[in-house]
Motif scaffolding. Sequence first.
Motif, short mmCIF file in Angstrom:
data_model
loop_
_atom_site.label_atom_id
_atom_site.label_comp_id
_atom_site.label_asym_id
_atom_site.label_seq_id
_atom_site.Cartn_x
_atom_site.Cartn_y
_atom_site.Cartn_z
N UNK A 23 0.62 34.92 -6.40
CA UNK A 23 0.70 34.80 -4.94
C UNK A 23 2.11 34.39 -4.52
N UNK A 24 2.75 33.52 -5.26
CA UNK A 24 4.12 33.14 -4.94
C UNK A 24 5.06 34.35 -5.02
N UNK A 25 4.85 35.21 -6.01
CA UNK A 25 5.66 36.42 -6.13
C UNK A 25 5.43 37.35 -4.93
N UNK A 26 4.16 37.46 -4.49
CA UNK A 26 3.86 38.29 -3.31
C UNK A 26 4.52 37.71 -2.06
N UNK A 27 4.44 36.39 -1.91
CA UNK A 27 5.06 35.75 -0.75
C UNK A 27 6.57 35.99 -0.74
N UNK A 28 7.17 35.96 -1.91
CA UNK A 28 8.61 36.21 -2.00
C UNK A 28 8.92 37.66 -1.65
N UNK A 29 8.10 38.59 -2.13
CA UNK A 29 8.31 40.00 -1.82
C UNK A 29 8.16 40.26 -0.32
N UNK A 30 7.30 39.49 0.36
CA UNK A 30 7.11 39.63 1.81
C UNK A 30 8.18 38.91 2.61
N UNK A 31 9.05 38.15 1.94
CA UNK A 31 10.10 37.42 2.64
C UNK A 31 9.64 36.12 3.26
N UNK A 32 8.46 35.65 2.87
CA UNK A 32 7.92 34.40 3.43
C UNK A 32 8.42 33.18 2.67
N UNK A 33 8.85 33.38 1.43
CA UNK A 33 9.48 32.32 0.64
C UNK A 33 10.65 32.94 -0.11
N UNK A 34 11.56 32.08 -0.52
CA UNK A 34 12.63 32.48 -1.44
C UNK A 34 12.53 31.56 -2.64
N UNK A 35 13.18 31.94 -3.72
CA UNK A 35 13.17 31.06 -4.88
C UNK A 35 14.55 30.99 -5.49
N UNK A 36 14.78 29.88 -6.15
CA UNK A 36 16.02 29.66 -6.88
C UNK A 36 15.65 29.17 -8.27
N UNK A 37 16.54 29.40 -9.21
CA UNK A 37 16.30 28.90 -10.57
C UNK A 37 16.76 27.46 -10.65
N UNK A 38 15.96 26.67 -11.31
CA UNK A 38 16.30 25.27 -11.52
C UNK A 38 16.59 25.10 -13.00
N UNK A 39 17.70 24.46 -13.34
CA UNK A 39 18.00 24.28 -14.76
C UNK A 39 16.91 23.44 -15.42
N UNK A 40 16.47 23.92 -16.52
CA UNK A 40 15.45 23.20 -17.29
C UNK A 40 15.80 23.28 -18.74
N UNK A 61 10.73 30.22 4.03
CA UNK A 61 11.74 30.84 4.89
C UNK A 61 11.34 30.64 6.35
N UNK A 62 12.24 30.97 7.23
CA UNK A 62 11.93 30.89 8.67
C UNK A 62 10.75 31.81 8.99
N UNK A 63 10.74 33.00 8.40
CA UNK A 63 9.65 33.95 8.59
C UNK A 63 8.34 33.36 8.04
N UNK A 64 8.41 32.68 6.90
CA UNK A 64 7.22 32.05 6.33
C UNK A 64 6.70 30.94 7.23
N UNK A 65 7.60 30.15 7.79
CA UNK A 65 7.20 29.09 8.72
C UNK A 65 6.53 29.66 9.95
N UNK A 66 7.06 30.78 10.45
CA UNK A 66 6.46 31.43 11.63
C UNK A 66 5.08 31.99 11.30
#
Length: 195
Positions: A43-60, A72-77
């Motif tokens: 679901x997170x991948x789908x949300x990202x594809x829809x532009x509702x969220x973005x993701x960044x890599x975190x060093x681990x 994202x702003x679009x996700x908040x809306x």
Amino acid sequence: MSLKYALLGFLSTEPASGFDLAREFGESVGWFWYASHSQIYPELRRLEAEGLVTSTSSPGNPGKQKRIYHLTEQGGAALQAWLEEPTDYAPIRDVERVKLVFLDGAPVEVIRRHLEDHRKHHEDLLAVYTQQFRELHRGVFPRLVKRLATRPRSSHKMISGLKVLAMKGNIARARTEIHWAEDALSWLEGMEDQT
């Protein structure tokens, strides 16, 4: 409701990894909506594809970078639009009541165990809800603390109050089920006396 809006709601508090979101589902939204790890990540991948969220890599650990998701702003809306829609209640699917209706061919001991298990399940939920209610009331529930930290002080009373109301609803529902199970056990005892 779909998992989509629960995830957007979580991310409206703070960015998080899929792992953190799955853990939060067990600790807070799990009161109202269950989701497994295997549902959350796609679901997170789908949300990202829809532009509702973005993701960044975190060093681990080497080779094990976490993805941190941001609303994202679009996700908040989209979240706000969904929150403002009238609630569309899902059809009732109550496995316990379906089983109870068809337990008429089972021995009384099986029916009793079914009712006792139901009561115990809701007693356990009531204990968890009561503890979380205390934490919400004291303002120390972790998800509440995080949400308050990202919102203006003028909104804190509303934010806390809505969470307390939701938990009161869960407590009332658990108590109702416990009382119902106790009444049902009394009825069953009366049925045994008549045989």
